[in-house]
Motif scaffolding. Structure first.
Motif, PDB file in Angstrom:
ATOM      1  N   GLU A 592      21.849 -27.098 -30.847  1.00 21.72           N
ATOM      2  CA  GLU A 592      22.605 -26.778 -32.046  1.00 21.72           C
ATOM      3  C   GLU A 592      23.318 -27.762 -32.721  1.00 21.72           C
ATOM      4  O   GLU A 592      22.951 -27.503 -33.486  1.00 21.72           O
ATOM      5  N   ILE A 595      21.241 -30.300 -34.506  1.00 22.45           N
ATOM      6  CA  ILE A 595      20.401 -30.229 -35.239  1.00 22.45           C
ATOM      7  C   ILE A 595      21.258 -30.007 -36.780  1.00 22.45           C
ATOM      8  O   ILE A 595      20.704 -29.704 -37.916  1.00 22.45           O
ATOM      9  N   ARG A 596      22.153 -29.014 -36.643  1.00 18.51           N
ATOM     10  CA  ARG A 596      23.396 -28.919 -38.227  1.00 18.51           C
ATOM     11  C   ARG A 596      23.679 -30.434 -38.577  1.00 18.51           C
ATOM     12  O   ARG A 596      23.276 -30.300 -40.641  1.00 18.51           O
ATOM     13  N   LYS A 597      24.240 -30.976 -37.846  1.00 18.58           N
ATOM     14  CA  LYS A 597      24.262 -32.590 -38.608  1.00 18.58           C
ATOM     15  C   LYS A 597      23.286 -33.360 -38.694  1.00 18.58           C
ATOM     16  O   LYS A 597      22.785 -34.094 -39.053  1.00 18.58           O
ATOM     17  N   ARG A 598      21.795 -32.886 -38.219  1.00 16.08           N
ATOM     18  CA  ARG A 598      20.224 -33.127 -38.971  1.00 16.08           C
ATOM     19  C   ARG A 598      20.350 -34.417 -37.857  1.00 16.08           C
ATOM     20  O   ARG A 598      19.669 -35.744 -38.519  1.00 16.08           O
ATOM     21  N   ASP A 599      20.850 -34.331 -36.600  1.00 15.98           N
ATOM     22  CA  ASP A 599      21.163 -35.796 -35.817  1.00 15.98           C
ATOM     23  C   ASP A 599      19.964 -35.662 -34.737  1.00 15.98           C
ATOM     24  O   ASP A 599      19.375 -35.863 -34.005  1.00 15.98           O
ATOM     25  N   PHE A 600      18.869 -36.343 -35.347  1.00 16.63           N
ATOM     26  CA  PHE A 600      17.529 -35.440 -35.134  1.00 16.63           C
ATOM     27  C   PHE A 600      16.808 -36.717 -33.531  1.00 16.63           C
ATOM     28  O   PHE A 600      16.328 -36.271 -32.626  1.00 16.63           O
ATOM     29  N   ARG A 628      12.204 -28.683 -33.830  1.00 16.71           N
ATOM     30  CA  ARG A 628      12.481 -28.763 -34.947  1.00 16.71           C
ATOM     31  C   ARG A 628      12.725 -30.322 -34.827  1.00 16.71           C
ATOM     32  O   ARG A 628      12.856 -31.291 -36.346  1.00 16.71           O
ATOM     33  N   ALA A 629      13.468 -31.298 -34.269  1.00 21.33           N
ATOM     34  CA  ALA A 629      13.634 -32.295 -33.973  1.00 21.33           C
ATOM     35  C   ALA A 629      12.609 -33.269 -34.011  1.00 21.33           C
ATOM     36  O   ALA A 629      12.546 -34.079 -35.399  1.00 21.33           O
ATOM     37  N   ALA A 632      10.474 -33.583 -37.280  1.00 24.68           N
ATOM     38  CA  ALA A 632      11.469 -33.987 -38.469  1.00 24.68           C
ATOM     39  C   ALA A 632      11.129 -35.794 -38.780  1.00 24.68           C
ATOM     40  O   ALA A 632      11.747 -36.171 -39.435  1.00 24.68           O
ATOM     41  N   PHE A 657      13.852 -20.935 -39.024  1.00 20.55           N
ATOM     42  CA  PHE A 657      14.370 -22.020 -39.049  1.00 20.55           C
ATOM     43  C   PHE A 657      12.712 -22.983 -38.656  1.00 20.55           C
ATOM     44  O   PHE A 657      12.031 -23.708 -38.524  1.00 20.55           O
ATOM     45  N   SER A 661      10.025 -25.389 -39.767  1.00 21.33           N
ATOM     46  CA  SER A 661       9.751 -27.271 -39.146  1.00 21.33           C
ATOM     47  C   SER A 661       8.600 -27.123 -39.101  1.00 21.33           C
ATOM     48  O   SER A 661       7.659 -27.674 -39.153  1.00 21.33           O
TER      49      SER A 661
END
Length: 853
Positions: A592, A595-600, A628-629, A632, A657, A661
């Motif tokens: 979690e 995902i907020r840092k967009r570190d997919f 979601r990761a 992306a 969310f 996606s």
């Protein structure tokens, strides 16, 4: 000796009556018909009413009242049985003649019989002068005997008698036909029982083993027994299959039919005139369940284990092979003797438990016997019993379900209690027994036998559900369970058992991630024995385990390779708030944060490093973030993302969310519009979703419809226009919701301009498409957003006015139609500002068109 003398005297006395019935002809002379039964000294008949004779005092005035309907009932009873004479003008107690003055209306009567029954019954009547002083007349109604045909029953109500009722004449009474009358109903009914000698005119050879039933008294299965008689006497199929789960009573039913037929066979004839010569019953059953010992045991009466052994047993029991020759006859000899048997004698062959060969993948011999029966000179019928319905002969199969709750179950329980010396259960326990056993005779016997050693039925039922019924359940279900595909059907049963409640196809599909075809195959394979289906209030089919097999499935499922993983998945499905383990919680917090840092990439790497079978990967929250990761990371990860999303949705976890996606993944793929639309509907139809998210997904739905319209504009313009209208309506719905939430509708208004612009361009001079949109909008339960509809009206008014007067008149007529429809749908118009603006615009347009004319 005395009984036979009385029968012979009765046969002599009734010979003229019986002759009249057989010849369908009434003599004109009283003594030619009634001489032997007339007492001239006392001037009365000297016999009581019988199977073929009934006395009535008066002729009915009509056949709709109680008396007249009773005469109809009597006639149908006679017709179903042995035929008969109804003599009007005779007191039935004293047998004295009182005479009749009117004529019996035979035409009306015959027409009525045909109208209310499933047969064309043609009765005869004659008025005859009786030898009395003074002279009196009697009316005689001759009811012919039914031929080789289905028993006659009412096809509609007649007075107090209900449609479907079938009557028989039994001695001096007319009775509703029951199971005990079936042998008579399907026989030739050559002579009534009071005119038949003890020695049959056409003896039937029979070779039957001891009854396979535990109970000494057979509890008849009415509709099933009727189906067997109807097949044997009237049917065209040479073979019939009795299929049903273990313990349902197939073998007992087949045995009782064979036994009864062999006893009545001397008077049974097919439609083609074949008489029955022999009845043979053989069994391939390998094991049986001993109710009283509570265990499965070898079936000592097993007679064959291969097709050749089966043929040899048929020939031995029909008298074509000696005991010495049974051991090792050649295939050619067996084939030759079977041909000889089938060509010279008509018979019934019962082959019990034929699937004992199927399970071992051994030739069952069914096709060879079928060919012999079809090609033979004589008529042979073959009855098989097996557990699974024969997929190759569905039209020749009769399913044997559990006992009928209203008629068969109470009688069966009473019979069990009498034989086992157990107390009868109270009403509430009867219902519990029915539910616990699915009304299967074998399981009912097990519970009632155990009642002898239990305090009460509650304890006996509880013990059966726990360990007391394990032996019976293994006998019933282990064989069928072993046949299932472990990878699919067994998983399905384990999952349904863990759910513990009815589940829909959609739920099961999501839980197992099977393809549609795989799930259909698994349900189909499991349904006959293990699964039962019902419906919810919406008409959706729901599946659950049949009550008796629940303990068995719970036990055997624990041995499946992925049982613990499936169990965890079901826990998530049953409650998305299920408490996470510390291990799952740690992973969830980490992904979690990522995902907020967009570190997919890190999310994908971390989750892929988790060992297969780790319960954390069953957690829908973790799988939703992983999806979601993946989504992306680009199109190469599309399928992995979808697997994660489907897993989470299947466990009833819906996260906006995740859906965003997922929607983006589908709509950008170029071939995921159907799935994108489904996701929009998922949010829109979910009462738990906030209006803010509904507004968002209404806009997304508008984009789906708009994209889809391009595929139809050249091939099917009407479909394209309908999609564009749906797109604009979806955007306007999003705008309306946003406005009610005091959110800015600027984005959906801007997005809506594209479908509006394309629609105005595509329409050309087909203006009706634009008006249809306005009229459809007026059918909504609420107003339309004024700013949103203004965008449409702007584009609408930019279109040049038609040059031809005919087109301008057409446009004015469309304006009038839309104004009227909007006015009807939105009353009062002043309370709907958006539509008030639409009407004002259309009225202004009408005025300008009028000026141009």
């Amino acid at each position: 000796m005395i009984l036979n003398q009385l029968r012979l005297r009765h046969m002599t006395d009734f010979a003229p009556i019986f002759k009249a019935i057989n010849e369908k002809r009434l003599p004109t002379n009283f003594h030619d018909l009634f001489g032997p039964i007339w007492d001239s000294t006392l001037s009365r008949f000297n016999t009581q009413e019988s199977y073929t004779l009934d006395f009535k005092e008066t002729i009915p005035g009509n056949f709709s009242d109680a008396y007249g309907a009773g005469i109809v009932r009597l006639a149908l009873g006679f017709h179903n049985s042995y035929g008969g004479l109804i003599v009007f003008g005779v007191k039935d107690r004293s047998q004295g003649i009182v005479g009749v003055n009117e004529i019996f209306d035979i035409e009306v009567f015959n027409r009525l019989l045909s109208d209310i029954s499933n047969a064309n019954v043609q009765c005869l009547t004659k008025t005859i002068e009786a030898p009395t002083q003074p002279k009196l007349q009697i009316a005689v109604l001759l009811v012919p005997k039914r031929g080789v045909a289905r028993p006659v029953s009412l096809t509609r109500d007649l007075g107090k008698y209900k449609a479907g009722t079938c009557w028989v004449r039994d001695r001096h009474e007319v009775l509703v036909a029951s199971d005990q009358h079936l042998p008579m109903l399907y026989s030739m009914r050559s002579r009534p029982p009071d005119q038949v000698s003890d020695v049959p005119a056409h003896p039937v050879h029979k070779s039957l083993p001891p009854s396979p039933a535990t109970l000494h008294h057979f509890v008849s299965r009415g509709n099933l027994m009727d189906a067997l008689w109807r097949w044997f006497v009237l049917g065209d199929q040479p073979r019939l299959y009795l299929d049903g789960p273990g313990g349902s009573g197939k073998s007992t039913l087949a045995f009782e039919f064979a036994r009864t037929l062999s006893e009545m066979g001397s008077d049974v004839t097919s439609k083609q005139g074949d008489r029955l010569d022999y009845v043979v019953y053989i069994s391939g059953k390998e094991t049986e369940y001993n109710t009283q010992a509570g265990k499965e045991q070898a079936f000592v009466l097993r007679q064959f284990g291969s097709a050749a052994e089966q043929f040899a047993q048929i020939l031995y029991h029909s008298g074509f092979l000696s005991e010495a020759d049974v051991a090792s006859p050649s295939d050619d000899k067996l084939d030759q003797l079977l041909t000889e048997l089938f060509d010279n004698f008509s018979g019934l062959i019962v082959v019990d438990d034929i699937d004992a060969l199927t399970r071992r993948k051994v030739d069952t011999g069914e096709e060879q016997l079928l060919i012999k029966a079809v090609q033979a000179s004589k008529r042979t019928r073959i009855l098989y019993t097996l557990r699974q319905p024969p997929s190759y002969a569905k039209k020749s199969a009769v399913s044997v379900p559990g006992l009928d709750s209203a008629t068969e179950l109470p009688k069966f329980i009473e019979t069990c209690c009498d034989q086992f010396g157990a107390q009868l259960p109270a009403g509430k326990y009867v219902a519990d027994i029915a539910e616990t056993t699915n009304r299967l005779p074998l399981l009912i016997e097990t519970i009632i036998w155990s009642r002898k050693f239990s305090g009460d039925y509650a304890e006996a039922i509880r013990a059966f559900k726990e360990r007391g019924g394990d032996g019976a359940r293994r006998y019933l279900y282990q064989r069928e369970y072993d046949r299932l595909q472990e990878s699919k059907s067994r998983q399905l049963l384990a999952g349904v058992g863990l759910l513990g409640e009815p589940a829909s196809f959609t739920t099961l599909s999501s839980l197992f991630q099977f393809t549609r075809d795989q799930l259909i195959d698994a349900i189909s394979e499991s349904s006959v024995v293990f699964l039962v289906a019902g419906e919810n209030d919406r008409g959706e089919t729901l599946y659950q385990l049949s009550a008796p097999c629940v303990p068995f499935i719970e036990e055997v499922s624990k041995g499946l390779a992925h049982y613990e993983t499936l169990k965890r998945k079901v826990e998530h499905l049953k409650s998305i708030d299920v408490r996470m383990s510390p291990h799952e919680g740690a992973i969830f917090v980490t992904v979690e944060r990522m995902i907020r840092k967009r570190d997919f990439v890190s999310i994908a790497n971390m989750c892929e490093s988790i060992p297969a079978g780790d319960f954390a990967l069953e957690n829908p929250r973790i799988r939703a973030i992983l999806g979601r990761a993946y989504s992306a990371l680009g199109p190469d990860y599309r399928e992995k993302a979808k697997q994660c999303f489907r897993h989470a949705e299947g466990l009833k976890y819906i996260d906006v969310f995740m859906l965003r996606s997922w929607f983006h993944l589908e709509i950008t793929s170029g071939y995921g519009l159907d799935e994108a639309e489904r996701l929009c509907r998922l949010v829109i139809d979910d009462d738990q979703m906030s209006q803010r998210y509904k507004s968002e997904f209404w806009s997304k739905l508008g984009s789906v419809y708009f994209q889809r319209s391009f595929a139809f504009i050249s091939l099917n313009p009407e479909r394209a226009f309908a999609l564009v209208r749906d797109s604009i309506k979806a955007y306007l719905e999003a705008i309306w919701i946003a406005r009610t939430l005091q959110m800015s509708p600027a984005e959906p208004i801007e997005w809506m301009r594209k479908p509006i612009g394309h629609m105005v361009t595509w329409v050309g001079e087909d203006f009706e498409q634009l008006f249809l949109l306005l009229e459809q909008l007026s059918e909504l339960k609420h107003d339309v957003d004024a700013e949103g509809i203004e965008v449409f009206l702007e584009f609408f008014l930019r279109s040049p006015a038609p040059k031809q007067k005919r087109q301008r008149d057409r446009l004015k007529a469309l304006c009038s139609r839309s104004i009227n429809r909007i006015g009807r749908n939105k009353r009062p118009l002043t309370a709907n500002k958006g539509f008030e603006r639409v009407v004002q615009t259309l009225e202004a347009l009408q005025g300008k068109l009028e000026e141009l004319n």
